[in-house]
Design an enzyme around this catalytic site. Sequence first.
Site, short mmCIF file in Angstrom:
data_model
loop_
_atom_site.label_atom_id
_atom_site.label_comp_id
_atom_site.label_asym_id
_atom_site.label_seq_id
_atom_site.Cartn_x
_atom_site.Cartn_y
_atom_site.Cartn_z
N PRO A 11 -2.86 -3.50 -0.77
CA PRO A 11 -1.65 -3.83 0.14
C PRO A 11 -1.02 -4.82 -0.18
CG PRO A 11 -2.41 -2.49 1.79
CD PRO A 11 -3.26 -3.32 0.64
N CYS A 12 0.48 -4.81 -0.92
CA CYS A 12 0.64 -6.21 -1.48
C CYS A 12 2.08 -6.55 -0.48
CB CYS A 12 1.21 -6.39 -2.81
SG CYS A 12 2.39 -4.95 -3.14
N GLN A 13 2.40 -5.97 0.34
CA GLN A 13 3.70 -6.02 0.99
C GLN A 13 3.92 -7.59 1.82
OE1 GLN A 13 2.11 -3.33 1.23
NE2 GLN A 13 3.52 -1.78 0.76
N PHE A 35 2.12 -9.87 0.83
CA PHE A 35 2.18 -11.59 -0.56
C PHE A 35 3.20 -11.05 -1.85
CE2 PHE A 35 -1.92 -9.72 -0.25
CZ PHE A 35 -2.59 -10.75 0.99
N SER A 36 4.64 -9.88 -1.82
CA SER A 36 4.95 -9.82 -2.52
C SER A 36 6.77 -10.34 -2.29
CB SER A 36 5.46 -8.01 -3.30
OG SER A 36 6.76 -8.06 -3.60
#
Length: 319
Positions: free
Chosen positions: A67-69, A71-72
Amino acid sequence: MRVTDLFCGAGLFSAGFSAADFEIVQAVELDREAVKSYSRNVSPNVVQGSVTAHKPVETDVLIAGPPCQGFSTLGRMDPTDARNNLSLEVLRWAKDSDAKVVVIENVPPFLRSPQWALLTRRLRRLGYGIETWELNAYDFGTPQLRRRAFTVASKVGVIGRPAETGPGKTAGQAISDLAGLDAGDDALHVWPEPRGVAAERIALVPPCGDKRDIIRLAPDLCPPSWIKMGCQATDVWGRMDPNAPANTLRCTFQNPSKGRYLHPTLNRTLSLREGARLQGIPDSWQMSGRGYPVARQIGNGVPVPLAAAVARQVAAALH
């Protein structure tokens, strides 16, 4: 060559490896509808559940898109997001699967996170050398500007970054032939029908226009926050430029308030099929689910042409 895919979503990353003659031996995804899509379009060797609850099988290459949420830059960049630490599960899978190569895909800020620092330090202890690539999908034939970071851990020597294959199509070239089709002509060629104020706003946006045109032409249709923000967040309620690549496709690409996701000429947002085209997904693919769950499967993935370029580079190193 065998590959295992963690956080596999609907299978876009895996599709790139399949195109490079890898055999999918295992894939794990939490989202039930994404698992159905993966099984339908990529491989039946997929299980639904958390990567923390499943055991690895032996593989040559382990790929993962945690999951990138957290870091994005398009999200909250929350360092306390519990999903951030899921990337560390890659360590157990790398060790227990005896993978020769591990490829972790995420947003570029992931490379500057404490989780990445810890992950790579421990991968080195397991005998992997570490390389990082920041690649733009547009440079690999995708009609979209989308920068992604790849952490490549290798026990077979240095794997050089893939050579750019050339720019992708423009957004208009990628989707223009779908404009004359009615909703439902293809199961994915559907979009939320704009109504009320939303429909009035969309009708006012000129080619390549955006929220600023609505403010100028009909301030009565604009909330006070728009006037207050002025020229900030100018891509929202924006039409795609047909002569340029699309902006990064988010999971919310069927919501005009989330970005430049209005059709270049028609008074609607992109259809699911148009979003899929911008991710390099073949028209033969059909997704499980309806509406936002499908948009999330499309927007969460690695563009297939970019995934294939990465896969070819890994395949060359293994031969």
